[in-house]
Motif scaffolding. Structure first.
Motif, PDB file in Angstrom:
ATOM      1  N   LEU A  92       0.718  -1.182   0.084  1.00 17.43           N
ATOM      2  CA  LEU A  92      -0.045  -0.074   0.034  1.00 17.43           C
ATOM      3  C   LEU A  92       1.140   1.253  -0.007  1.00 17.43           C
ATOM      4  O   LEU A  92       0.619   2.269  -0.714  1.00 17.43           O
ATOM      5  CB  LEU A  92      -0.835  -0.022   1.252  1.00 17.43           C
ATOM      6  N   MET A  93       1.988   1.327   0.904  1.00 17.38           N
ATOM      7  CA  MET A  93       2.571   2.270   0.814  1.00 17.38           C
ATOM      8  C   MET A  93       3.584   2.890  -0.363  1.00 17.38           C
ATOM      9  O   MET A  93       3.793   3.641  -0.834  1.00 17.38           O
ATOM     10  CB  MET A  93       3.643   2.352   2.316  1.00 17.38           C
ATOM     11  N   ASP A  94       3.987   1.525  -1.031  1.00 21.31           N
ATOM     12  CA  ASP A  94       4.759   1.732  -2.308  1.00 21.31           C
ATOM     13  C   ASP A  94       3.966   2.057  -3.267  1.00 21.31           C
ATOM     14  O   ASP A  94       4.345   3.004  -4.113  1.00 21.31           O
ATOM     15  CB  ASP A  94       5.250   0.148  -2.729  1.00 21.31           C
ATOM     16  N   ALA A  95       2.734   1.802  -3.318  1.00 22.06           N
ATOM     17  CA  ALA A  95       1.830   2.350  -4.368  1.00 22.06           C
ATOM     18  C   ALA A  95       1.584   3.941  -4.258  1.00 22.06           C
ATOM     19  O   ALA A  95       1.455   4.543  -5.097  1.00 22.06           O
ATOM     20  CB  ALA A  95       0.546   1.454  -4.351  1.00 22.06           C
ATOM     21  N   GLU A  96       1.302   4.109  -2.898  1.00 18.90           N
ATOM     22  CA  GLU A  96       1.014   5.664  -2.615  1.00 18.90           C
ATOM     23  C   GLU A  96       2.305   6.421  -2.860  1.00 18.90           C
ATOM     24  O   GLU A  96       2.167   7.558  -3.478  1.00 18.90           O
ATOM     25  CB  GLU A  96       0.445   5.695  -1.269  1.00 18.90           C
ATOM     26  N   LYS A  97       3.520   5.883  -2.654  1.00 18.93           N
ATOM     27  CA  LYS A  97       4.698   6.606  -2.928  1.00 18.93           C
ATOM     28  C   LYS A  97       4.878   6.890  -4.531  1.00 18.93           C
ATOM     29  O   LYS A  97       5.426   8.127  -4.849  1.00 18.93           O
ATOM     30  CB  LYS A  97       5.955   5.826  -2.198  1.00 18.93           C
TER      31      LYS A  97
END
Length: 113
Positions: A92-97
């Motif tokens: 989730l964090m990688d996609a948002e980054k």
């Protein structure tokens, strides 16, 4: 009022309505991107906090595992859950980054005229 927008008057002393519309559109787009960037940064922080909370809960569960075979199996199960939680939030964090990087790139591409 129009000179506030930084637009020069035409030779006739009037202002180009298309130039004004373009300027206002670009200003609106910059403001929207700024809001989207802030929202994306907040999502990353929220995901991190949620992951930390879930991990703390699972670590707490591990403390209840007895020192026997059943306890060891339960502890292994909890460790698997912890890995799944970490993987979920990392994705989730990688996609948002990635989204945040795109937004920042878009924002940098808009001049501040």
């Amino acid at each position: 009022l129009l000179s506030v927008f930084g637009l020069p008057p035409t030779s006739a002393g009037t202002y180009d309505p298309q130039a004004l519309a373009d300027k206002l559109g670009a200003d609106n787009q910059r403001r929207q991107l700024d809001r989207d960037i802030t929202r994306s940064e907040r999502k990353i922080r929220d995901y991190s906090e949620q992951m930390n909370s879930e991990m703390a809960s699972l670590r707490q569960k591990k403390t209840y595992a007895n020192n026997n075979e059943a306890g060891a199996q339960w502890e292994t199960s909890i460790s698997g859950e912890m890995s799944a939680v970490a993987a979920k939030y990392q994705a989730l964090m990688d996609a948002e980054k990635d989204r945040l990087a795109q937004l920042r790139e878009q924002r940098a591409g808009l001049s501040e005229q």
